[in-house]
Design an enzyme around this catalytic site. Structure first.
Site, PDB file in Angstrom:
ATOM      1  NE  ARG A  23      -1.418  -1.205   3.684  1.00 40.65           N
ATOM      2  CZ  ARG A  23      -2.222  -1.252   4.727  1.00 40.65           C
ATOM      3  NH1 ARG A  23      -2.838  -1.406   5.667  1.00 40.65           N
ATOM      4  NH2 ARG A  23      -0.835  -1.939   5.070  1.00 40.65           N
ATOM      5  NE  ARG A  59       5.861  31.784   5.687  1.00 41.72           N
ATOM      6  CZ  ARG A  59       4.650  33.034   5.613  1.00 41.72           C
ATOM      7  NH1 ARG A  59       4.044  33.225   6.611  1.00 41.72           N
ATOM      8  NH2 ARG A  59       2.896  32.005   4.552  1.00 41.72           N
ATOM      9  CG  HIS A  62      10.006  34.495  12.709  1.00 40.66           C
ATOM     10  ND1 HIS A  62       9.518  33.677  11.899  1.00 40.66           N
ATOM     11  CD2 HIS A  62      10.302  36.124  12.318  1.00 40.66           C
ATOM     12  CE1 HIS A  62       9.283  34.604  10.746  1.00 40.66           C
ATOM     13  NE2 HIS A  62       9.663  36.114  11.305  1.00 40.66           N
ATOM     14  CE  LYS A  72       9.491  27.949  16.220  1.00 35.45           C
ATOM     15  NZ  LYS A  72       9.992  29.332  15.379  1.00 35.45           N
ATOM     16  CG  HIS A 119      12.630  28.267  12.965  1.00 37.94           C
ATOM     17  ND1 HIS A 119      11.678  28.263  11.718  1.00 37.94           N
ATOM     18  CD2 HIS A 119      12.886  26.541  11.878  1.00 37.94           C
ATOM     19  CE1 HIS A 119      11.145  27.119  10.968  1.00 37.94           C
ATOM     20  NE2 HIS A 119      12.157  27.057  11.002  1.00 37.94           N
ATOM     21  CE1 TYR A 132       7.578  27.036  12.250  1.00 41.81           C
ATOM     22  CE2 TYR A 132       5.751  26.602  10.691  1.00 41.81           C
ATOM     23  CZ  TYR A 132       7.316  27.042  10.694  1.00 41.81           C
ATOM     24  OH  TYR A 132       7.717  27.751  10.343  1.00 41.81           O
ATOM     25  CG  ASP A 168      10.009  37.658   8.463  1.00 43.02           C
ATOM     26  OD1 ASP A 168      10.053  38.074   9.768  1.00 43.02           O
ATOM     27  OD2 ASP A 168       9.811  36.883   8.439  1.00 43.02           O
TER      28      ASP A 168
END
Length: 179
Positions: A23, A59, A62, A72, A119, A132, A168
């Site tokens: 499968r 991005r 942060h 995370k 990150h 996340y 940002d």
């Protein structure tokens, strides 16, 4: 799951180990006991998805300031991106250093990011989704960041920046202050 240490203390690349049959396959992407056996604390409070329409979207970088730092577990469900983390823990032997890994739907790698790290990521393909699992809730008063192009880090992003948020672009420069 196979756990591989990154050059930054406490951060790990994790490879799911699929059980295959006619499968397809089944693979665990999180196992509290396996994480704890490697000294990783990830009591998942929130799961989130970031959709990025255009290749080159950036991005980051942060993080959340103490006492709202969060661990995370980051992976790619569709597409591919370069994931970057920066160690902001002043007492760490890798303070101020960064590392990167390509995470993609094809390679199924995951990155464990401990609290105290910034990150960010840049998408390598259109229509990329980033998944996340977070140990804490977002706290807007504790949200922080550093510029993606900060000369203190000299991160060689793989593509020209196609899209980036105003927030940002407004993050301050890193001045050696911890998270």
């Amino acid at each position: 799951m196979t756990f591989t240490e990154t050059p930054l203390a406490g951060a790990w690349l994790i490879t799911p180990q699929p059980a295959t049959d006619a499968r397809g396959f089944f693979a665990r992407t999180y196992d509290r006991d396996a994480f704890q056996a490697h000294g990783l604390a990830l009591d998942v409070s929130v799961a989130a998805l970031s959709y990025n329409e255009v290749r080159g979207t950036l991005r980051g970088l942060h993080f959340q300031a103490a006492p709202f730092g969060e661990a995370k577990l980051v992976r790619c469900s569709v597409g591919a991106f370069m994931d970057v983390i920066v160690d902001l823990r002043p007492d760490s032997g890798t303070f101020g250093r960064w590392t990167a890994a390509e995470l993609s739907a094809a390679n199924r790698l995951m990155l464990y990011v401990p609290p105290g790290f910034a990150h960010g990521f840049q998408t390598l393909l259109d229509d990329t989704e980033v998944v996340y699992q977070l140990s804490g809730r977002h706290s807007p008063p504790h949200a922080r960041g550093y510029r993606y192009d900060d000369p203190a880090f000299r991160i060689p992003w793989p593509l020209p920046v196609a899209r980036i948020g105003d927030r940002d672009l407004a993050w301050p420069a890193f001045e050696g202050v911890g998270a």
